[in-house]
Enzyme design. Structure first.
Site, PDB file in Angstrom:
ATOM      1  N   LYS A  51     -16.797 -20.897  11.646  1.00 24.82           N
ATOM      2  CA  LYS A  51     -16.205 -20.147  10.539  1.00 24.82           C
ATOM      3  C   LYS A  51     -14.890 -20.804  10.142  1.00 24.82           C
ATOM      4  CE  LYS A  51     -13.418 -16.456  11.277  1.00 24.82           C
ATOM      5  NZ  LYS A  51     -12.086 -16.896  11.714  1.00 24.82           N
TER       6      LYS A  51
ATOM      7  N   HIS B 293     -17.115 -16.011  17.107  1.00 24.28           N
ATOM      8  CA  HIS B 293     -16.909 -16.018  18.563  1.00 24.28           C
ATOM      9  C   HIS B 293     -16.779 -14.615  19.152  1.00 24.28           C
ATOM     10  CE1 HIS B 293     -12.576 -15.719  17.681  1.00 24.28           C
ATOM     11  NE2 HIS B 293     -12.406 -15.357  18.939  1.00 24.28           N
TER      12      HIS B 293
ATOM     13  N   HIS C 117     -15.352 -10.973  12.052  1.00 23.75           N
ATOM     14  CA  HIS C 117     -15.237 -10.283  13.347  1.00 23.75           C
ATOM     15  C   HIS C 117     -15.308  -8.759  13.214  1.00 23.75           C
ATOM     16  CE1 HIS C 117     -14.225 -14.233  14.583  1.00 23.75           C
ATOM     17  NE2 HIS C 117     -12.928 -14.176  14.394  1.00 23.75           N
TER      18      HIS C 117
ATOM     19  N   LYS D 167      -1.588  -9.775  12.247  1.00 30.46           N
ATOM     20  CA  LYS D 167      -0.838 -10.715  13.078  1.00 30.46           C
ATOM     21  C   LYS D 167       0.575 -10.175  13.265  1.00 30.46           C
ATOM     22  CE  LYS D 167      -3.528 -14.799  12.337  1.00 30.46           C
ATOM     23  NZ  LYS D 167      -4.216 -14.890  13.628  1.00 30.46           N
TER      24      LYS D 167
HETATM   25  C1  BG6 Z   1     -10.102 -16.438  14.819  1.00 30.27           C
HETATM   26  C2  BG6 Z   1      -9.091 -16.357  13.711  1.00 30.27           C
HETATM   27  O1  BG6 Z   1     -11.403 -16.374  14.295  1.00 30.27           O
HETATM   28  O2  BG6 Z   1      -9.902 -15.357  15.709  1.00 30.27           O
HETATM   29  C3  BG6 Z   1      -7.684 -16.371  14.262  1.00 30.27           C
HETATM   30  O3  BG6 Z   1      -9.270 -17.452  12.824  1.00 30.27           O
HETATM   31  C4  BG6 Z   1      -7.509 -15.290  15.297  1.00 30.27           C
HETATM   32  O4  BG6 Z   1      -6.729 -16.195  13.218  1.00 30.27           O
HETATM   33  C5  BG6 Z   1      -8.625 -15.355  16.339  1.00 30.27           C
HETATM   34  O5  BG6 Z   1      -6.260 -15.476  15.928  1.00 30.27           O
HETATM   35  C6  BG6 Z   1      -8.574 -14.162  17.276  1.00 30.27           C
HETATM   36  O6  BG6 Z   1      -9.492 -14.353  18.308  1.00 30.27           O
HETATM   37  P1  BG6 Z   1      -9.228 -13.760  19.763  1.00 30.27           P
HETATM   38  O7  BG6 Z   1     -10.451 -14.157  20.523  1.00 30.27           O
HETATM   39  O8  BG6 Z   1      -7.967 -14.407  20.274  1.00 30.27           O
HETATM   40  O9  BG6 Z   1      -9.076 -12.291  19.608  1.00 30.27           O
END
Ligand code: BG6
Length: 485
Positions: free
Chosen positions: A144, A174, A236, A336
């Site tokens: 992505k 992910h 997500h 964020k």
């Molecule tokens: C990613 C985003 O897909 O997911 C990031 O591009 C984000 O901006 C990240 O920080 C968060 O993933 P996790 O696994 O750290 O919660």
């Protein structure tokens, strides 16, 4: 468990950030745990290193630091490195793809091409692979963001779809590889207990939060052209929502699960542009303090425009138009530089219809299930109990399942699980094209409206976002979980 599936794993973007932080460490972990077929090979592809020695030096210098929190097992590291081949390749040079094909001639024929590159390179790489016949019997993994909106994502999917069949395409989100997300499926579909309650008759509202303490780090340029809606919500958060809300699938095979998720995505109540200010809040962080450390404003981060109108925070009210969920608000939130790093799902059940135990039985803080995905995966069921002593005074108590205490073995990283799934040809945890389209279609009115007018509301770093996000829940007589304490 070692598999018999031998493979050649070709990594485009072999010296990129993602390869360094996630992909190569995950492959090492799978190797160390004996989960990769002994004959499996990794072919890194990049422009920057001249030859295999140069590339291995880069791996030693950059990847090792991201490997295994408990220290590197030097023997395993050495045998991992031995799996790696390197091809220096310039994407614009057709000859280099012939070189790649030749380099793969004697390697296992089950091929995975992982495109850890920007999306603008997906189509050129796929076409170049096809021009030398490497698309046959191969799987392709797309990172992505896949596109910028529905149109650009369709354009990529159409072009890739001319070269690879849908069953060959693995679109990564992910979050779907995270152990706790898997556990959500286990909780919902392995226990009869929750199913009768998992519906509008018993559920008052649901919150899904992915909060981060991190800012945009070194990705200011990318992020400023992306924003939280594209970066986190379209993928997500909507994937989590679809897992929380989906009907029980017939089986865990890839299409049964993805069909059910798709039904949820297609049942999302379309957003009327005139309603957006009531249903969606966007914010952007200003300077502030997180855990005692001052952090700068988003607009001063490297790569970000000083007058940027990109959102770093989104809160939404979503409804699902089907019999199970009609009328139940789902509140989604991500941002964020928030006060804490936490991802969790809060299911607020309805209060008892009549309290024979007095008003304290109607108080908030009971009849709630909190599924904490990270950090510290926990499932917590809040109930009311009688306080010790005279009188019937009720208090909120909770039953906890802390996974790290119950299961002593550590969790598998999301990328490790997903890479093993690609190598073994399991598609269930990858996003199908129709799911992706449905998600883009749903977010697009918000994207368009926000692009056309207004600005994100400011919030201080280290807080929970703009006050408007709280006001949105207050209209429904509720509040975010952290506001109750
Ligand atoms: C990613 C985003 O897909 O997911 C990031 O591009 C984000 O901006 C990240 O920080 C968060 O993933 P996790 O696994 O750290 O919660």
């Amino acid at each position: 468990m070692q598999t018999d599936s031998s493979f050649t794993f070709v990594l485009f973007g072999g010296t990129g950030d993602l390869s360094m932080r996630k992909i190569l460490p995950a492959l090492y972990e799978a190797h160390r745990a004996g989960m990769l077929a002994a004959s499996g090979k990794i072919v890194a592809v990049a422009r920057h290193e001249e030859d295999r020695d140069g590339y291995l030096q880069w791996v030693n210098e950059h990847v090792k630091a991201h490997v295994a929190k408990n220290g590197v097992d030097e023997n395993a590291w050495a045998s991992f490195i031995a799996r790696i081949e390197y091809v220096k390749l310039d994407l614009g040079n057709a000859e280099d793809f012939v070189k790649l094909r030749d380099a793969m001639q004697d390697l296992p024929s089950s091929r995975v091409f992982y495109l850890a590159t920007g999306p603008s390179l997906f189509v050129p790489i796929c076409r170049a692979l096809a021009s030398v016949g490497l698309n046959e019997h191969a799987r392709i993994v797309l990172e992505k963001p896949l596109g910028y909106d529905l149109r650009s994502s369709n354009a990529i999917n159409d072009a890739v779809g001319e070269i690879f069949a849908e069953e060959q395409i693995y679109r990564i989100d992910h979050y779907l590889g995270k152990e706790p997300v898997q556990n959500l499926l286990a909780l919902r579909f392995g226990n009869a207990l929750f199913e009768p309650l998992w519906r509008r008759e018993w559920v008052e509202s649901i919150q899904i939060t992915i909060a981060e303490e991190l800012g945009v780090e070194a990705r200011g340029d990318f992020y400023d052209n992306t924003g939280a809606l594209r970066d986190m919500v379209q993928n997500h958060l909507l994937q989590l929502l679809s897992i929380v809300a989906m009907e029980p699938p017939h089986s865990m095979d890839s299409d049964s699960v993805r069909d059910e998720k798709l039904r949820v995505l297609r049942a999302l109540k379309p957003i009327d542009p005139r309603e957006i200010s009531r249903l969606a809040v966007r914010g952007q962080y200003h300077s502030g303090v997180i855990r005692g450390t001052s952090v700068p404003a988003y607009a001063t981060e490297p790569g970000v425009k000083t007058d940027s109108a990109t959102e770093t925070f989104v809160a939404l009210k979503v409804e699902i138009e089907n019999w199970r969920w009609a009328g139940v608000p789902f509140f989604l939130r991500t941002g964020k530089r928030l006060a804490d790093r936490v991802a969790e799902i809060v299911v607020n059940f309805r209060a008892v219809p009549h309290s024979a135990l007095g008003a304290s039985a109607l108080r908030a803080g009971a009849n709630r299930l909190v599924i904490r995905l990270q950090p510290n995966e926990t499932i917590r069921l809040y109930c009311l109990a009688k306080k010790p002593g005279e009188g019937m005074n009720l208090s909120s108590v909770h039953l906890d399942l802390a996974f790290d205490q119950f299961f002593k073995e550590g969790q598998m990283e999301a990328y490790q699980r997903l890479l093993l799934d690609v190598i073994n040809g399991r598609l269930a945890l990858f996003v199908r094209r129709d799911e992706q389209e449905a998600a883009w279609k749903w977010v697009e009115p918000i994207l368009n409206e926000w692009a056309a007018s207004g600005k994100p509301k400011p919030y201080a770093a280290g807080t929970w976002g703009p006050a408007a996000a709280s006001a949105m829940l207050a209209q429904h007589g509720t509040c975010w979980l952290e506001e109750e304490n």
